[in-house]
Design an enzyme around this catalytic site. Structure first.
Site, PDB file in Angstrom:
ATOM      1  N   HIS A  44      41.037  34.165  35.829  1.00  0.00           N
ATOM      2  CA  HIS A  44      41.843  35.365  35.625  1.00  0.00           C
ATOM      3  C   HIS A  44      43.099  35.272  36.491  1.00  0.00           C
ATOM      4  CE1 HIS A  44      39.365  36.362  39.143  1.00  0.00           C
ATOM      5  NE2 HIS A  44      40.171  37.375  39.417  1.00  0.00           N
ATOM      6  N   HIS A  46      44.442  37.013  39.001  1.00  0.00           N
ATOM      7  CA  HIS A  46      44.591  37.409  40.401  1.00  0.00           C
ATOM      8  C   HIS A  46      44.932  36.197  41.268  1.00  0.00           C
ATOM      9  CE1 HIS A  46      42.232  41.417  39.837  1.00  0.00           C
ATOM     10  NE2 HIS A  46      43.515  41.552  39.609  1.00  0.00           N
ATOM     11  N   ASP A  48      44.249  35.017  44.203  1.00  0.00           N
ATOM     12  CA  ASP A  48      43.289  34.194  44.938  1.00  0.00           C
ATOM     13  C   ASP A  48      42.569  33.208  44.028  1.00  0.00           C
ATOM     14  OD1 ASP A  48      42.086  36.450  43.766  1.00  0.00           O
ATOM     15  OD2 ASP A  48      40.374  36.372  45.115  1.00  0.00           O
ATOM     16  N   HIS A  49      42.889  33.250  42.734  1.00  0.00           N
ATOM     17  CA  HIS A  49      42.290  32.316  41.782  1.00  0.00           C
ATOM     18  C   HIS A  49      43.318  31.393  41.127  1.00  0.00           C
ATOM     19  CE1 HIS A  49      38.232  34.231  41.655  1.00  0.00           C
ATOM     20  NE2 HIS A  49      38.944  35.220  42.157  1.00  0.00           N
ATOM     21  N   HIS A 122      35.929  42.650  34.736  1.00  0.00           N
ATOM     22  CA  HIS A 122      36.627  42.767  36.017  1.00  0.00           C
ATOM     23  C   HIS A 122      37.752  43.785  35.820  1.00  0.00           C
ATOM     24  CE1 HIS A 122      37.833  41.652  39.984  1.00  0.00           C
ATOM     25  NE2 HIS A 122      38.929  41.004  39.623  1.00  0.00           N
ATOM     26  N   HIS A 251      32.762  33.890  47.002  1.00  0.00           N
ATOM     27  CA  HIS A 251      33.726  34.987  46.950  1.00  0.00           C
ATOM     28  C   HIS A 251      33.257  36.189  47.768  1.00  0.00           C
ATOM     29  CE1 HIS A 251      36.579  37.878  45.178  1.00  0.00           C
ATOM     30  NE2 HIS A 251      37.243  36.830  44.695  1.00  0.00           N
TER      31      HIS A 251
END
Length: 295
Positions: A44, A46, A48-49, A122, A251
């Site tokens: 996805h 975001h 941090d990914h 999410h 995570h």
């Protein structure tokens, strides 16, 4: 920051799920080489990914890679990557085949693996990836061949490679006279997901589940159940219900950072899951054992 590598010993190519910041720097200390990274899946949008992706691609370009690379990601992530490369004038020496998840079939067949895309829940559209190995040596059913009077010859080699052949005017089907040496191994690697039950129809034959456990159950109840994240209890209960052999939790909220702080997450998960449980840390390497097949 999230990044999980998946590799199979019969191929130098490997697959990366998510690419948080500093992924390329951590790869300098890992056994997996960016030069052989063939497939990148982003769960996805975001940061941090995915924030580490443009830098990783640029480093792969500098490493001299020329073979194509597949990027399977939400359309917004594809746009982010292409815009960043264009704005910073990065020219890739390899073809970057982008596949926007919203416009892609849920099943993707590649040379060394198969990928199934799993919709998750999410705060933004998020996905998991079921990765199954494809390159498995085949064994011949020698006794059956001999019993049917099929003498050895070049056709044996073709059958073992999975090719049907014509022998003395008779068509021999490879699937009849050869079989995989072991059962294909599968792992599911998830992005952020507050509803593990969405994985239910994908778990019958998997060997390992990699899933986020951002909170303990009591902490999730305090912050609110609609954070878009899961707790260790919920994921562990799901893995136990479906008898998943190995569960890897990832995570974790920053509230659990510090010596011994992850113990509460591990203890909660072990209360509800009785298989092989691990809490992920940088450079953790796990091997899925083969289940050998016989005639």
């Amino acid at each position: 920051m999230s990044a999980t590598g998946v590799s199979f010993e019969k191929s130098k190519s490997w697959l990366l799920v998510d690419c948080g910041e500093a992924t390329q720097h951590q790869l300098l200390r890992a056994d997996l080489s960016p030069y052989h990274l063939s497939v990148i899946c982003i769960s996805h949008l975001h940061g941090d990914h995915c924030y580490g992706l443009p830098g990783l691609l640029a480093s792969m370009a500098m490493s001299g890679r020329t073979d194509p690379v597949y990027l399977i990601a939400p359309q917004a992530v594809v746009q982010f990557v292409m815009s960043t490369l264009a704005l910073t004038q990065v020219t890739l020496p390899f073809d970057l085949h982008t596949m926007a998840i919203e416009q892609t079939d849920q099943f993707i067949s590649l040379e060394f693996c198969y990928i199934e895309i799993i919709p998750l829940k999410h705060r933004v559209p998020s996905f998991g990836f079921k990765i199954t190995e494809a390159l498995i040596p085949r064994k011949l059913r020698i006794k059956q061949l001999h019993s049917e009077g099929i003498a050895s010859g070049p056709h044996y080699n073709l059958l073992q490679k999975g090719q049907d052949v014509i022998y003395q005017g008779q068509r021999l089907a490879a699937n009849t006279y050869a079989f995989p040496s072991w059962r294909p191994r599968s792992v599911i690697v998830c992005g952020d997901n507050e509803k593990p039950s969405l994985l239910s129809s994908y778990c019958d034959d998997i060997d390992m589940l990699v899933h986020e456990a951002t909170f303990t159950h009591p902490d999730l109840m305090r912050v609110g159940t609609h954070t878009g994240h899961s707790d260790a209890k919920r994921v562990a209960q799901f893995a136990q219900q479906y008898q998943i052999p190995a569960l890897i939790l990832t995570h974790f909220s920053v509230r659990y950072h510090g010596e011994g702080m992850l113990d509460v997450l591990e203890n909660e998960a072990r209360t509800h899951f009785h298989g092989n449980l691990r809490l992920a840390y940088d450079f953790l390497v796990l091997t899925v054992p083969k289940q050998l097949l016989s005639e």
